[in-house]
Design an enzyme around this catalytic site. Structure first.
Site, short mmCIF file in Angstrom:
data_model
loop_
_atom_site.label_atom_id
_atom_site.label_comp_id
_atom_site.label_asym_id
_atom_site.label_seq_id
_atom_site.Cartn_x
_atom_site.Cartn_y
_atom_site.Cartn_z
N SER A 135 0.84 10.41 -11.48
CA SER A 135 2.12 9.94 -12.00
C SER A 135 1.88 9.19 -13.30
O SER A 135 0.85 8.55 -13.48
CB SER A 135 2.81 9.03 -11.00
N TYR A 148 3.18 1.19 -6.05
CA TYR A 148 3.14 2.62 -6.35
C TYR A 148 2.24 2.88 -7.56
O TYR A 148 1.40 3.78 -7.54
CB TYR A 148 4.56 3.13 -6.62
#
Length: 255
Positions: A135, A148
């Site tokens: 990501s 995250y």
């Protein structure tokens, strides 16, 4: 160095194959005639993939002991795609121990643990490909994404080292770093809807990510940034983090 190029039927293992990018990838690769081993928890999605010809495994990535059984039931894969991911967007002081543990386990630890179990046979075969869906959050962190972002940042460090270790075994290692993707993940991770609203114009489609993975399977590369301009923004962030944080404030979460 001669890496595997996807010009023939491949044995492909996909984690997170029952939702989002993983589910779309599994269907696409089955349609192209590849042998797909799909890992996931959603029984309905697993059944659909099985009907399409996939060999399915209901595996809880939070339970690494189940990986041992999985590895006894499959052959040596040609390609492994690590697509599983979870996350809860909240401030660091709001994150529960359970959310922290689950995010780190599913997003990075399970990938490491499964890779460790698969590598000996792939190294003996002296060929293969490992693709990790990371990501942009692992490169440029934002408020309410600390846990995250930490999991994806760890994945970057892991794949960078792994790539060096596997060079002489002709096993390609690629990290694909998409920006926000238009999937139900956004809604479950941030139930306020603020994040989706703030990045709505910049959302990637699932198919854009699928196409990037497919292209990488045909022509292995070190890293893929989606959209491409985010590769530049992450480089600028490394050089001028304060300025990038200031300019990118409108993309960050609002209270």
């Amino acid at each position: 160095m001669a890496y595997c190029i996807m010009h023939k039927v491949k044995k492909i293992l996909i984690t997170g194959a029952t939702s989002g990018v993983g589910f779309a990838l599994a269907k696409r690769l089955l349609k192209e005639g590849h042998e797909v081993w799909a890992i996931g928890r959603n029984e309905v999605a697993l059944e659909e993939l099985a009907q399409r010809g996939a060999e399915t495994f209901r595996v809880d990535l939070a339970q690494p002991a189940s990986f041992d059984l999985l590895c006894t039931e499959i052959e040596t894969p040609d390609v492994v795609i690590f697509s599983a991911g979870v996350g809860t967007f909240s401030y660091a002081y709001e994150a529960t121990d359970r959310e922290i543990i689950e995010t780190m386990q599913v997003n990075v630890m399970s990938a490491m643990q499964l890779t460790r179990r698969l590598l000996p046979r792939m190294m003996e075969k002296n060929n293969g490909q490992l693709i990790y869906i990371g990501s942009q959050a692992g490169k440029v962190a934002t408020p309410k994404a600390s846990v995250y972002a930490a999991s994806k940042h760890a994945l970057i460090g892991y794949t960078n080292a792994l790539r060096l270790e596997l060079k002489d075994f002709h096993i390609a290692v690629t990290a694909i770093h998409p920006g926000p993707i238009d999937t139900p993940f956004l809604d479950s991770a941030d139930q306020t809807g603020n994040y989706r609203q703030s990045v709505d114009k910049h959302l990637l489609s699932i198919q854009e990510v699928v196409e990037a993975v497919i292209q990488t399977m045909y022509k292995p590369v070190r890293e893929v940034n989606l959209p491409r301009y985010m590769g530049l923004s992450s480089k600028l962030y490394g050089l001028m983090p304060t300025i990038v944080e200031k300019l990118g404030k409108r993309f960050f979460f609002k209270k």
